[in-house]
Write a protein that holds these residues in place. Structure first.
Motif, PDB file in Angstrom:
ATOM      1  N   ASN A  41      22.922  51.814  35.599  1.00  0.00           N
ATOM      2  CA  ASN A  41      23.914  52.073  36.806  1.00  0.00           C
ATOM      3  C   ASN A  41      23.182  52.337  38.063  1.00  0.00           C
ATOM      4  O   ASN A  41      23.385  52.468  38.888  1.00  0.00           O
ATOM      5  CB  ASN A  41      24.121  53.892  36.460  1.00  0.00           C
ATOM      6  N   ASP A  42      21.804  51.957  38.066  1.00  0.00           N
ATOM      7  CA  ASP A  42      21.194  52.132  39.471  1.00  0.00           C
ATOM      8  C   ASP A  42      21.070  50.435  40.190  1.00  0.00           C
ATOM      9  O   ASP A  42      20.226  50.440  40.937  1.00  0.00           O
ATOM     10  CB  ASP A  42      19.453  52.538  39.589  1.00  0.00           C
ATOM     11  N   VAL A  43      21.180  49.382  39.266  1.00  0.00           N
ATOM     12  CA  VAL A  43      21.248  48.004  39.447  1.00  0.00           C
ATOM     13  C   VAL A  43      22.419  47.518  40.692  1.00  0.00           C
ATOM     14  O   VAL A  43      23.474  47.707  39.846  1.00  0.00           O
ATOM     15  CB  VAL A  43      20.870  47.747  38.045  1.00  0.00           C
ATOM     16  N   GLU A  44      22.289  46.455  41.725  1.00  0.00           N
ATOM     17  CA  GLU A  44      23.535  45.720  42.171  1.00  0.00           C
ATOM     18  C   GLU A  44      23.211  45.100  41.323  1.00  0.00           C
ATOM     19  O   GLU A  44      22.962  43.649  41.122  1.00  0.00           O
ATOM     20  CB  GLU A  44      23.066  45.569  43.141  1.00  0.00           C
ATOM     21  N   GLY A  45      24.913  44.484  40.572  1.00  0.00           N
ATOM     22  CA  GLY A  45      25.107  43.692  39.787  1.00  0.00           C
ATOM     23  C   GLY A  45      26.380  42.043  40.685  1.00  0.00           C
ATOM     24  O   GLY A  45      26.256  42.753  41.728  1.00  0.00           O
ATOM     25  N   ASN A  46      25.683  41.265  40.278  1.00  0.00           N
ATOM     26  CA  ASN A  46      26.648  40.715  40.555  1.00  0.00           C
ATOM     27  C   ASN A  46      28.254  39.644  40.632  1.00  0.00           C
ATOM     28  O   ASN A  46      28.633  39.617  39.834  1.00  0.00           O
ATOM     29  CB  ASN A  46      25.716  38.860  40.915  1.00  0.00           C
ATOM     30  N   GLU A  47      29.064  41.083  40.090  1.00  0.00           N
ATOM     31  CA  GLU A  47      30.318  41.245  39.625  1.00  0.00           C
ATOM     32  C   GLU A  47      31.027  40.096  40.404  1.00  0.00           C
ATOM     33  O   GLU A  47      32.070  39.553  39.701  1.00  0.00           O
ATOM     34  CB  GLU A  47      30.960  42.686  39.491  1.00  0.00           C
ATOM     35  N   ALA A  48      30.975  39.859  41.352  1.00  0.00           N
ATOM     36  CA  ALA A  48      31.896  39.813  42.512  1.00  0.00           C
ATOM     37  C   ALA A  48      31.678  38.054  42.679  1.00  0.00           C
ATOM     38  O   ALA A  48      32.833  37.449  42.353  1.00  0.00           O
ATOM     39  CB  ALA A  48      31.930  39.952  43.801  1.00  0.00           C
ATOM     40  N   LYS A  49      30.407  37.818  42.370  1.00  0.00           N
ATOM     41  CA  LYS A  49      29.896  36.513  42.547  1.00  0.00           C
ATOM     42  C   LYS A  49      30.179  35.663  41.099  1.00  0.00           C
ATOM     43  O   LYS A  49      31.006  34.482  41.168  1.00  0.00           O
ATOM     44  CB  LYS A  49      28.097  36.422  42.658  1.00  0.00           C
ATOM     45  N   PHE A  50      30.063  36.901  40.379  1.00  0.00           N
ATOM     46  CA  PHE A  50      30.353  36.124  38.904  1.00  0.00           C
ATOM     47  C   PHE A  50      31.820  36.017  38.317  1.00  0.00           C
ATOM     48  O   PHE A  50      32.347  34.927  38.051  1.00  0.00           O
ATOM     49  CB  PHE A  50      29.954  37.180  37.587  1.00  0.00           C
ATOM     50  N   LEU A  51      32.850  36.880  38.921  1.00  0.00           N
ATOM     51  CA  LEU A  51      34.093  36.661  38.651  1.00  0.00           C
ATOM     52  C   LEU A  51      34.707  35.975  39.364  1.00  0.00           C
ATOM     53  O   LEU A  51      35.873  34.885  39.123  1.00  0.00           O
ATOM     54  CB  LEU A  51      34.906  38.077  38.946  1.00  0.00           C
ATOM     55  N   ASN A  52      34.410  35.805  40.734  1.00  0.00           N
ATOM     56  CA  ASN A  52      35.170  34.878  41.667  1.00  0.00           C
ATOM     57  C   ASN A  52      34.587  33.381  41.625  1.00  0.00           C
ATOM     58  O   ASN A  52      35.164  32.165  41.842  1.00  0.00           O
ATOM     59  CB  ASN A  52      34.066  35.111  43.029  1.00  0.00           C
ATOM     60  N   SER A  53      33.598  32.667  40.956  1.00  0.00           N
ATOM     61  CA  SER A  53      33.528  31.078  40.354  1.00  0.00           C
ATOM     62  C   SER A  53      34.230  31.309  38.671  1.00  0.00           C
ATOM     63  O   SER A  53      34.115  29.684  39.289  1.00  0.00           O
ATOM     64  CB  SER A  53      31.528  31.736  39.785  1.00  0.00           C
ATOM     65  N   LEU A  54      35.224  31.975  38.311  1.00  0.00           N
ATOM     66  CA  LEU A  54      35.928  31.435  37.843  1.00  0.00           C
ATOM     67  C   LEU A  54      36.298  30.140  38.338  1.00  0.00           C
ATOM     68  O   LEU A  54      37.815  31.147  38.871  1.00  0.00           O
ATOM     69  CB  LEU A  54      36.330  32.846  36.799  1.00  0.00           C
ATOM     70  N   GLN A  55      36.994  28.723  37.019  1.00  0.00           N
ATOM     71  CA  GLN A  55      37.747  28.025  37.854  1.00  0.00           C
ATOM     72  C   GLN A  55      38.867  27.605  36.492  1.00  0.00           C
ATOM     73  O   GLN A  55      37.720  28.066  35.377  1.00  0.00           O
ATOM     74  CB  GLN A  55      36.830  27.272  37.941  1.00  0.00           C
ATOM     75  N   PHE A  56      39.532  27.355  36.891  1.00  0.00           N
ATOM     76  CA  PHE A  56      39.992  26.931  35.023  1.00  0.00           C
ATOM     77  C   PHE A  56      39.920  25.265  35.367  1.00  0.00           C
ATOM     78  O   PHE A  56      41.041  24.643  35.936  1.00  0.00           O
ATOM     79  CB  PHE A  56      41.506  27.246  35.446  1.00  0.00           C
ATOM     80  N   THR A  57      39.024  24.673  35.663  1.00  0.00           N
ATOM     81  CA  THR A  57      38.710  23.273  35.204  1.00  0.00           C
ATOM     82  C   THR A  57      37.575  22.685  34.849  1.00  0.00           C
ATOM     83  O   THR A  57      36.993  24.258  34.907  1.00  0.00           O
ATOM     84  CB  THR A  57      38.821  22.745  36.795  1.00  0.00           C
ATOM     85  N   SER A  58      37.397  21.833  34.579  1.00  0.00           N
ATOM     86  CA  SER A  58      36.173  21.405  34.153  1.00  0.00           C
ATOM     87  C   SER A  58      35.528  20.435  34.952  1.00  0.00           C
ATOM     88  O   SER A  58      34.124  19.333  34.272  1.00  0.00           O
ATOM     89  CB  SER A  58      35.442  21.599  32.679  1.00  0.00           C
ATOM     90  N   ALA A  59      35.335  19.963  36.310  1.00  0.00           N
ATOM     91  CA  ALA A  59      35.422  18.446  36.313  1.00  0.00           C
ATOM     92  C   ALA A  59      34.220  18.413  37.643  1.00  0.00           C
ATOM     93  O   ALA A  59      33.396  17.736  37.223  1.00  0.00           O
ATOM     94  CB  ALA A  59      36.317  18.611  38.296  1.00  0.00           C
TER      95      ALA A  59
END
Length: 310
Positions: A172-190
């Motif tokens: 709880n006291d740690v700032e995670g990288n949720e936004a970075k992680f989620l926004n990096s999702l791409q439906f491509t493997s190029a």
């Protein structure tokens, strides 16, 4: 590699490890630090066969599973970094037909996603909100306890009834990288590094934290119990099936303060490759380390893996 009994006796005496049963002799193993720790470096990884890519802080461990009757195939990837676990999961339809012994209602379809959503909703109290991720419909589930927060996005693809999940489990006291992680999702493997089979062992951080971070933890007097996030199952071997060998294997596993898995030692073993399967599963345990006054500490835990013919 099989270790001789004489060498094992000298080796175990030297490191004060007790192992009388020959079936435990093969699995006292300590990996070098270079294989159990790595700096946090966000890298794009791809699963080319599924046209999916995402960024992770380290090479993740990978666990695959299948449900023949539900015609469901899934792969789950976990990576640890800085008091947070990052999980990526994708679920698709198996190519094989549903076996004849399965109920008539079996098979992959919308009910698979419905069952998964219902399972998440039944997880003790949390919140559920509708979102969109990369133009696809998604559900965000959030659970918060006294010492950790879990955020899980289930992103659906209505065209083929498949879905992916992105989750972050952090203190709880740690700032995670949720936004970075989620926004990096791409439906491509190029682009990206092919994950392949993933890492052989859960990889911890290089060092525990910055001194400033440790001092902040001390000020808060934060104590957290060990929190195991993922416990992979050990696979039953065909050799054990032919020998009608079943029972349980106990392993003593060192869960390092840096979030990685250290030495794994079998203390009660079985033959026919079951020791190796238990060790392989234990090496892919994923967890948030125990903390005392905000400082992560190493814990040694005994795990038991059961094997049955049925």
């Amino acid at each position: 590699m099989k270790i001789s009994t004489a060498f094992l006796a000298l080796f175990t005496l030297g490191i004060n490890v007790f192992a009388q049963d020959p079936s435990t002799a093969i699995t006292t193993k300590k990996l070098p630090d270079s294989q159990t720790s790595a700096p946090v470096f966000w890298t794009r990884y791809k699963i080319a066969t599924e046209d999916i890519s995402i960024e992770l802080p380290k090479m993740p461990v990978r666990i695959d599973s299948e449900d023949a009757c539900r015609q469901e195939k899934s792969s789950v990837f976990h990576a640890y970094a800085e008091n947070a676990v990052y999980e990526f999961r994708f679920v698709v339809k198996r190519r094989e037909k549903v076996p004849d012994f399965c109920p008539k209602s079996s098979g992959f379809g919308p009910e698979n996603m419905t069952a998964r959503l219902n399972a998440l909703r039944q997880t003790s109290p949390g919140t559920e909100t509708a979102e969109r991720v990369n133009f696809k419909e998604a559900k965000l589930f959030t659970w918060e306890t006294d010492d950790k927060t879990t955020s899980r996005w289930l992103v659906t693809d209505p065209d083929d009834n498949s879905w992916v999940e992105v989750a972050v489990i952090r203190r709880n006291d740690v700032e995670g990288n949720e936004a970075k992680f989620l926004n990096s999702l791409q439906f491509t493997s190029a682009s990206g590094t092919e994950i392949g089979k993933g890492a052989d062992v859960t990889i911890g951080d290089v060092g525990l934290a910055t001194q400033a971070g440790l001092d902040a933890g001390k000020d808060k007097a934060i104590d957290n119990a060990l929190s195991i996030v993922s416990t992979p199952r050990a696979k039953y071997t065909e050799a054990a099936r032919r020998a009608s060998n079943q029972g349980s294997v106990q392993v003593r596993v060192t869960l390092l303060a840096n979030g990685g898995v250290g030495m794994v030692q079998v203390v009660k073993g079985l033959e026919n490759g079951l020791n190796e399967q238990a060790v392989e599963a234990a090496r892919k345990l994923v967890f948030l380390p125990k903390r005392v006054n905000g400082i992560p500490v190493t814990v040694v835990k005994t795990m038991e893996y059961s094997f049955s013919i049925y």
